[in-house]
Design a protein around this motif. Structure first.
Motif, PDB file in Angstrom:
ATOM      1  N   ASP A 122       0.828  -1.207   0.000  1.00 46.03           N
ATOM      2  CA  ASP A 122       0.000   0.000   0.000  1.00 46.03           C
ATOM      3  C   ASP A 122       0.863   1.259   0.000  1.00 46.03           C
ATOM      4  N   ILE A 123       1.946   1.242   0.783  1.00 48.01           N
ATOM      5  CA  ILE A 123       2.848   2.397   0.832  1.00 48.01           C
ATOM      6  C   ILE A 123       3.538   2.571  -0.519  1.00 48.01           C
ATOM      7  N   ALA A 124       3.928   1.448  -1.137  1.00 43.08           N
ATOM      8  CA  ALA A 124       4.557   1.510  -2.469  1.00 43.08           C
ATOM      9  C   ALA A 124       3.602   2.116  -3.491  1.00 43.08           C
ATOM     10  N   LYS A 125       2.315   1.788  -3.384  1.00 41.39           N
ATOM     11  CA  LYS A 125       1.313   2.364  -4.297  1.00 41.39           C
ATOM     12  C   LYS A 125       1.197   3.873  -4.092  1.00 41.39           C
ATOM     13  N   GLU A 126       1.264   4.312  -2.837  1.00 45.79           N
ATOM     14  CA  GLU A 126       1.200   5.752  -2.534  1.00 45.79           C
ATOM     15  C   GLU A 126       2.395   6.476  -3.155  1.00 45.79           C
ATOM     16  N   ILE A 127       3.571   5.861  -3.072  1.00 44.80           N
ATOM     17  CA  ILE A 127       4.782   6.471  -3.636  1.00 44.80           C
ATOM     18  C   ILE A 127       4.683   6.508  -5.164  1.00 44.80           C
ATOM     19  N   LEU A 128       4.160   5.433  -5.736  1.00 39.80           N
ATOM     20  CA  LEU A 128       3.998   5.392  -7.196  1.00 39.80           C
ATOM     21  C   LEU A 128       3.031   6.479  -7.663  1.00 39.80           C
ATOM     22  N   ALA A 129       1.955   6.669  -6.907  1.00 42.70           N
ATOM     23  CA  ALA A 129       0.976   7.693  -7.272  1.00 42.70           C
ATOM     24  C   ALA A 129       1.585   9.090  -7.183  1.00 42.70           C
ATOM     25  N   ARG A 130       2.526   9.265  -6.264  1.00 45.96           N
ATOM     26  CA  ARG A 130       3.129  10.590  -6.058  1.00 45.96           C
ATOM     27  C   ARG A 130       4.267  10.864  -7.040  1.00 45.96           C
ATOM     28  N   TYR A 131       5.115   9.851  -7.297  1.00 43.49           N
ATOM     29  CA  TYR A 131       6.323  10.063  -8.103  1.00 43.49           C
ATOM     30  C   TYR A 131       6.276   9.416  -9.482  1.00 43.49           C
ATOM     31  N   ASN A 132       5.206   8.684  -9.761  1.00 46.70           N
ATOM     32  CA  ASN A 132       5.136   7.938 -11.013  1.00 46.70           C
ATOM     33  C   ASN A 132       6.348   7.004 -11.098  1.00 46.70           C
ATOM     34  N   HIS A 133       7.072   6.979 -12.213  1.00 45.51           N
ATOM     35  CA  HIS A 133       8.227   6.092 -12.347  1.00 45.51           C
ATOM     36  C   HIS A 133       9.539   6.835 -12.112  1.00 45.51           C
ATOM     37  N   ASP A 134       9.469   8.042 -11.552  1.00 46.43           N
ATOM     38  CA  ASP A 134      10.652   8.891 -11.430  1.00 46.43           C
ATOM     39  C   ASP A 134      11.748   8.281 -10.560  1.00 46.43           C
ATOM     40  N   LEU A 135      11.371   7.474  -9.569  1.00 47.11           N
ATOM     41  CA  LEU A 135      12.385   6.920  -8.669  1.00 47.11           C
ATOM     42  C   LEU A 135      13.323   5.946  -9.379  1.00 47.11           C
ATOM     43  N   LEU A 136      12.879   5.404 -10.517  1.00 47.22           N
ATOM     44  CA  LEU A 136      13.702   4.433 -11.237  1.00 47.22           C
ATOM     45  C   LEU A 136      14.959   5.071 -11.804  1.00 47.22           C
TER      46      LEU A 136
END
Length: 551
Positions: free
Chosen positions: A202-216
């Motif tokens: 769930d936390i990973a989904k929140e981060i994905l919603a906020r940063y999209n794929h930018d962390l990659l």
């Protein structure tokens, strides 16, 4: 207990007048059997040598003097080799009702602590996942102990130590980072040591919603750090919400990371070095804990330069004492049993008495459903959260059950049993006693039955064995709270309330209240019940449990 203080004050007066010293081995307690009176003491036995008399002769002499000084006593009996058994007049016990009505919500309070500055640190779970039922037991214990100690005159401050540094936090960041990558379509596996609960996804989904794929596009270390910070913030908010819903207070949320960043850990290590209590060996820094009774010396800084949790804990406790706390109470899980001696050693190394640190160990909770165990593994993600338990059984039931046994005893918590509305359920048993009285008072109002006579006219009518049992129990309330505060054990209060509820329920079956033989007796019994309701309410409030008016 007024009775105990009453006798003790008179005994000390006699002992002082005769130039004798008060021995430590004097006992003054209610006897196990009612036939031996309200209180019994061995003072004649333990002071006979000082006066050079046979214990029984000395007891007879004390008896004569006490009867002159104690008009509230019905009689004193000398028993056995020289025990003194005290029997109070019924009028003495009637005074407790007046005290309850005079003091109301403050009845049972005292100045035992005399403003002593105390810090209680509890829960302090790593912010790596939601609180589970084991954390709930520590939360109920710490919060109830805080309430009781404040009620008995201590200046109590509450704190949550936030372990926001170290390996567990790095694993949390890695766990979320792996789940984030999987959501982005990368084929990566979650290492065995990582956290596997659904909340990580769930936390990973929140981060994905906020940063999209930018962390990659970031370095792995940078991405893990960002995931760690986001996860900690999310989990910590959930912890705070759960504790608030559980009626638990923490005035301070203290960051472990702040100790490192502000140099307090290093300054504490320097302090130990300067005192000759830390030394280097094999590239590591060691604390001389054996000098204070520990079974071996402990590592403060590893050979790779990483600090141990112990180093941070010493700095944290130094910080506590530097803030002026005279007594520090830590509530830990039972698996920290071996950690107590080294922390006691550290406290002494800081120049404090080892008794200025008190550690309460909280045993595991065996969560059951109809007798079958429920899984409790945080790392595997297979556990029932505290919020789920409270949603199913209610905050009142959860808190009360947690406090029905001494904290270092294992506790079976059966979800189905706790939900039952029966007198076999301890929290229902106590709350129903309060609600029963409220219902009776409502019926009295409907029948236009009022208390219109003075207490002095009504109280003498409370003269049955059941009346005396309740009155004497009400009189013990302050003593029970003193015991809770001195022994850091709120479970004594839950026992007391169950006993008081039992006396009330039994009274109700033996004696009519609203249907008593005359109006004055009805009023007298209503007074007694109102006093019981007040003490039940005061006690439940100190446990953080509601006193319902209807059930």
């Amino acid at each position: 207990m007024r009775a105990k203080k009453y006798i003790q004050d008179k005994l000390k007066q006699i002992i002082t007048t005769k130039g004798l010293s008060w021995p430590e081995k004097v006992s003054l307690e209610p006897p196990k059997e009612k036939k031996f009176g309200d209180l019994a003491t061995n003072i004649a036995l333990v002071t006979s040598k000082q006066v050079g008399q046979n214990p029984r002769q000395w007891a007879e002499s004390l008896k004569d003097e006490l009867l002159k000084l104690c008009p509230d006593l019905e009689k004193i009996e000398v028993a056995g080799p020289g025990f003194l058994n005290f029997f109070f007049k019924t009028s003495f016990w009637h005074e407790v009702v007046k005290k309850v009505f005079e003091q109301k919500d403050t009845y049972g309070s005292s100045n035992l602590g005399q403003g002593k500055k105390v810090q209680i640190e509890y829960v302090s779970a790593n912010p790596t996942g939601p609180l589970h039922i084991g954390h709930g037991r520590g939360a109920a214990l710490g919060d109830s102990l805080t309430r009781i100690m404040r009620f008995t005159g201590f200046d109590v401050h509450t704190e949550y130590y936030l372990n926001d540094a170290g390996r567990q936090m790095r694993l949390l960041g890695l766990s979320v980072w792996v789940r984030y990558q999987q959501l982005c379509g990368r084929s990566v596996s979650l290492p065995d040591e990582c956290y596997k609960g659904e909340y990580i996804k769930d936390i990973a989904k929140e981060i994905l919603a906020r940063y999209n794929h930018d962390l990659l596009s970031k370095s792995e270390q940078e991405a893990i750090t960002l995931c760690q910070e986001a996860a900690m913030h999310s989990i910590l908010e959930g912890i705070k919400k759960d504790l608030e819903n559980f009626r638990v207070e923490h005035q301070v949320w203290f960051s472990e990371k702040s100790l490192v960043e502000q140099g307090e850990v290093e300054s504490t290590l320097d302090y130990l070095k300067n005192k000759g209590l830390a030394y280097e060996q094999d590239g590591a820094l060691w604390f001389k804990s054996t000098q204070f009774g520990d079974d071996k010396d402990r590592v403060l800084k590893k050979s790779d330069g990483l600090l141990t949790y112990f180093a941070s804990d010493i700095a944290y406790h130094k910080n506590k004492f530097d803030r002026g706390f005279e007594l520090v109470v830590d509530i830990w899980g039972a698996d920290h049993h071996g950690y107590v001696p080294r922390m006691k050693a550290a406290v002494q190394a800081l120049g404090k008495d080892e008794e200025s640190l008190q550690v309460i160990l909280v045993q595991l909770v065996n969560l059951l459903r109809e007798g079958e165990p429920v899984a409790m593994s945080t790392r595997a993600g297979e556990f029932v959260t505290l919020s789920e338990v409270c949603e199913e059984v209610g905050v009142d039931a959860a808190r009360f059950i947690f406090l029905t046994r001494k904290s270092d005893s294992h506790l079976d918590f059966d979800l189905e049993v706790v939900k039952k509305k029966s007198l076999d359920n301890p929290v229902y048993y106590v709350q129903y006693a309060h609600a029963r009285i409220c219902s009776l008072m409502l019926k009295a109002k409907e029948r236009d039955i009022n208390i219109d006579q003075s207490l002095n006219d009504l109280l003498p009518l409370l003269n049955t064995e059941e009346d005396m049992a309740i009155l004497k129990h009400l009189d013990q309330f302050s003593d029970i709270l003193t015991t809770c505060a001195r022994t850091l054990s709120p479970h004594h209060l839950s026992y007391y309330l169950q006993e008081l509820a039992g006396l009330l329920h039994r009274y109700y079956t033996v004696h009519p209240v609203l249907n008593a033989r005359d109006n004055l007796l009805i009023q007298a019994r209503m007074l007694l019940f109102q006093a019981v309701a007040q003490v039940l309410k005061n006690g439940l409030t100190l446990l953080g449990v509601d006193a319902p008016q209807r059930m």
